[in-house]
Structure formats: structure tokens, C-alpha cells
Scaffold this active site. Structure first.
Site, short mmCIF file in Angstrom:
data_model
loop_
_atom_site.label_atom_id
_atom_site.label_comp_id
_atom_site.label_asym_id
_atom_site.label_seq_id
_atom_site.Cartn_x
_atom_site.Cartn_y
_atom_site.Cartn_z
N SER A 137 -3.39 4.74 8.20
CA SER A 137 -2.37 5.78 8.33
C SER A 137 -1.65 5.99 7.00
O SER A 137 -1.17 7.08 6.70
CB SER A 137 -1.35 5.37 9.39
OG SER A 137 -2.01 5.10 10.60
N VAL A 140 -13.48 1.37 9.73
CA VAL A 140 -14.07 2.70 9.49
C VAL A 140 -13.63 3.13 8.10
O VAL A 140 -12.47 2.93 7.72
CB VAL A 140 -13.57 3.71 10.56
CG1 VAL A 140 -14.15 5.09 10.29
CG2 VAL A 140 -13.96 3.23 11.95
N HIS A 197 -8.56 4.54 14.37
CA HIS A 197 -8.00 4.46 15.73
C HIS A 197 -8.99 5.02 16.75
O HIS A 197 -9.15 4.47 17.84
CB HIS A 197 -6.70 5.28 15.82
CG HIS A 197 -5.56 4.73 15.02
ND1 HIS A 197 -5.04 5.37 13.94
CD2 HIS A 197 -4.85 3.59 15.16
CE1 HIS A 197 -4.05 4.67 13.44
NE2 HIS A 197 -3.91 3.56 14.16
N GLU A 210 -10.70 -4.69 12.42
CA GLU A 210 -10.94 -5.73 11.42
C GLU A 210 -10.33 -5.37 10.07
O GLU A 210 -10.24 -6.19 9.18
CB GLU A 210 -12.45 -5.94 11.24
CG GLU A 210 -13.09 -6.68 12.37
CD GLU A 210 -14.55 -6.99 12.11
OE1 GLU A 210 -15.11 -6.50 11.11
OE2 GLU A 210 -15.13 -7.72 12.94
N GLY A 266 0.51 4.70 15.85
CA GLY A 266 0.35 6.16 15.77
C GLY A 266 -0.21 6.61 14.43
O GLY A 266 -0.79 5.82 13.69
N ALA A 267 -0.03 7.92 14.14
CA ALA A 267 -0.62 8.55 12.94
C ALA A 267 -2.14 8.29 12.97
O ALA A 267 -2.70 7.71 12.03
CB ALA A 267 0.03 8.04 11.66
N HIS A 292 -6.14 8.11 13.00
CA HIS A 292 -7.23 8.49 12.10
C HIS A 292 -8.53 8.00 12.73
O HIS A 292 -8.53 7.48 13.86
CB HIS A 292 -7.01 7.90 10.70
CG HIS A 292 -6.69 6.43 10.71
ND1 HIS A 292 -7.60 5.47 11.12
CD2 HIS A 292 -5.56 5.75 10.41
CE1 HIS A 292 -7.06 4.28 11.03
NE2 HIS A 292 -5.81 4.41 10.62
#
Ligand code: PAF
Length: 282
Positions: free
Chosen positions: A187, A177, A37, A149, A31-32, A34
Site C-alpha cells: 500500500s 505479489v 491483497h 509472506e 485497506g488500500a 492492491h
């Protein structure tokens, strides 16, 4: 988007998707969300008929209770982002749902690959990751599973566990990213104050120095690593854990350095431990 919270519901929903002839993509997360994700979810959506995501902050992989307690969470926002990215099935179990008998007695212990670097700095971390990933893959059944990665050693550990345990899963690694200054999306970045956030760019700068050393002909790991260490040493807010150049499969440093290599770095910046890595062809 269907949201399920029990293992049984998740297993049934993934089985139903496969029974309907859909190729399933699974994106395991804590979760959290960005941009990193989002890129995993988009990669899954581009080659799968149904995208499932899991959101579970796995206590087994944290070495300290304080680190677990401050791990960021925002389920409402994650759900909106998941829906926007085309997720069809979201699995968000509680800790007691995932581990109904308390801490599991049976754990997946990855081998030597997990002993170095992150494994040495965070004892038990990769056994915690391998255990929860094995559970998630067992619940989802045949699928493509998408990992970033950015956690390069984790990706290698997961690939190895899937191969060793003959799991019916295709592991797909997706590129890191980055923020405009090169900081890898994580996160944990949101736990950085403004000064530490500025300082955090030092990890990517150090990787750039390692790459420059390789590109200009350095063939001994000590030279490449010294170039990265010097960059981090110049940033008073950062404390280096490790900066290494390794073979991307064995995680050993070949001598002399040649072929495809991976630079890996970890440093504490203010309250946050950050990791990053970069591939270089020599
Ligand atoms: O990379 C993560 O977010 C976690 O380590 C994972 C793979 C979801 C397992 O908890």
C-alpha cells in the site's frame, strides 16, 4: 457482501457462518488494496466457504503519528475490490470501536522473534500487530487466517502467537505479489513519486544479488549481505536499513549457511520505508 462496523456484529456474523457449517477464511488488512491483497482474498476464497476481510488501520502498530497520518486509505474502492474477490463479510471498524477504552492497557508482547530487524527499527510495532491480530482472531473465532509472506517477520510473529496462545486458527502464508520490475506490492508504494518508484526496484535487485551469491557457493552471511549492500549503495535514492540472510524460523544467521534460508531487506526510498524478502534453498 455484508459490511459491519461493530465488534458485536462481526462476532455474530462469523459465529452464524460457522453455525451454518461454513469454513471461514479471514483476511486481516489495513485497506488500500492492491494485487497482494487480492491474492490473499482469492486464496481464502479458494479454500473457504465464507471469506471475511477486515479493514482497520491500527494506530498501535505505527511508531510515528506522521506515518499513521499519511497511510493511504480508499474505503469505497476497497469495498468494490473486496466484493469482486468474493468477500462475503467485511469488517471496517473505527478506532474507537476497536479500542473503546482508548489505548489498551493489555497488549500482546511477542518474544525475541519480534526484537530483531523490523522490531529493532520500529519499537512497539510487533506488539501493536500482535495485539490487533489477537483481537481480530478472538472476534472471528475458528478460521483460516491469511497473511502475506511480504511481511515475513510479521507472519512468523503471528504463527508463534497462535501457537503460544492456543488459538483455534490455521495461519496460511501466501506468496508475495510483485510489480513487473520485482517491487513487492505494498500500500505504501503509492506514496512514491516517479523517481523514487523507479529507484524502489533496487530492493528486489539486492535480493537477487544475495540469491546469486548463495547459489554460487557463498556460505558466510557477511559475503551474502555484502552483495546486497553493494546493490543498494549504488542507488542514491535508497538508504539501507538492513540486508540479512537468516534461518526462516529462528531469524538467526546460521554459520555456515545451509538449508532453506531467507534474505530480508529494508530500505528508505524517498519518503517511504520499504521491506522485502526472498526464500533461497542452498
Ligand atoms: O499486514 C497488515 O496489513 C497489518 O499489519 C495487519 C496484519 C492487518 C494488522 O494490522
Amino acid at each position: 457482501m455484508e459490511v459491519v462496523v461493530t465488534r458485536d456484529e462481526f462476532r455474530k456474523a462469523t459465529s452464524a457462518a460457522r453455525a451454518a457449517g461454513s469454513r471461514l477464511g479471514l483476511v486481516p488488512t489495513m485497506g488500500a488494496f492492491h494485487e497482494g491483497h487480492m491474492s490473499l482474498l482469492q486464496a481464502a476464497a479458494s479454500s473457504c466457504d465464507v471469506v471475511a476481510a477486515s479493514i482497520f488501520v491500527n494506530p498501535l502498530q505505527f511508531s510515528s503519528a506522521a506515518d499513521l497520518a499519511r497511510y493511504p486509505a480508499n474505503l469505497e474502492l476497497d469495498m468494490a475490490m473486496a466484493q469482486a474477490a468474493g468477500v462475503g463479510l467485511l469488517f471496517a471498524p473505527s478506532v474507537s470501536e476497536m479500542y473503546p477504552r482508548g489505548e489498551p492497557e493489555t497488549r500482546v508482547e511477542p518474544g525475541g522473534l519480534a526484537d530483531r530487524l523490523e522490531g529493532a527499527s520500529r519499537p512497539g510495532h510487533f506488539a501493536g500487530v500482535a495485539t490487533v491480530v489477537t483481537k481480530l482472531l478472538s472476534l472471528s473465532g475458528r478460521c483460516g487466517a491469511y497473511f502475506g509472506e511480504k511481511d515475513f517477520q510479521q507472519l512468523a510473529v503471528v504463527r508463534r502467537l497462535v501457537a503460544d496462545l492456543d488459538l483455534d486458527v490455521e495461519i496460511v502464508g501466501c506468496p508475495t505479489v510483485r510489480e513487473p520490475d520485482g517491487l513487492a506490492c505494498s500500500s505504501r508504494n503509492r506514496l512514491l513519486g516517479p523517481d523514487d518508484r523507479r529507484a524502489a526496484g533496487v530492493l528486489f535487485k539486492a535480493l537477487g544479488a544475495g540469491r546469486a551469491a548463495l547459489v554460487t557457493g557463498a556460505r558466510h552471511s557477511a559475503e551474502v549481505e555484502a552483495a546486497m549492500v553493494a546493490v543498494v549503495a549504488a542507488e542514491p535514492r535508497a538508504r539501507l536499513d538492513y540486508a540479512v540472510v537468516v534461518d526462516p524460523v529462528t531469524f538467526e544467521s546460521p554459520a555456515p549457511l545451509s538449508g532453506g534460508l531467507r534474505l530480508l531487506i529494508a530500505a528508505q526510498v524517498g519518503p517511504v520505508r520499504l521491506i522485502d524478502n526472498l526464500g533461497v534453498e542452498t
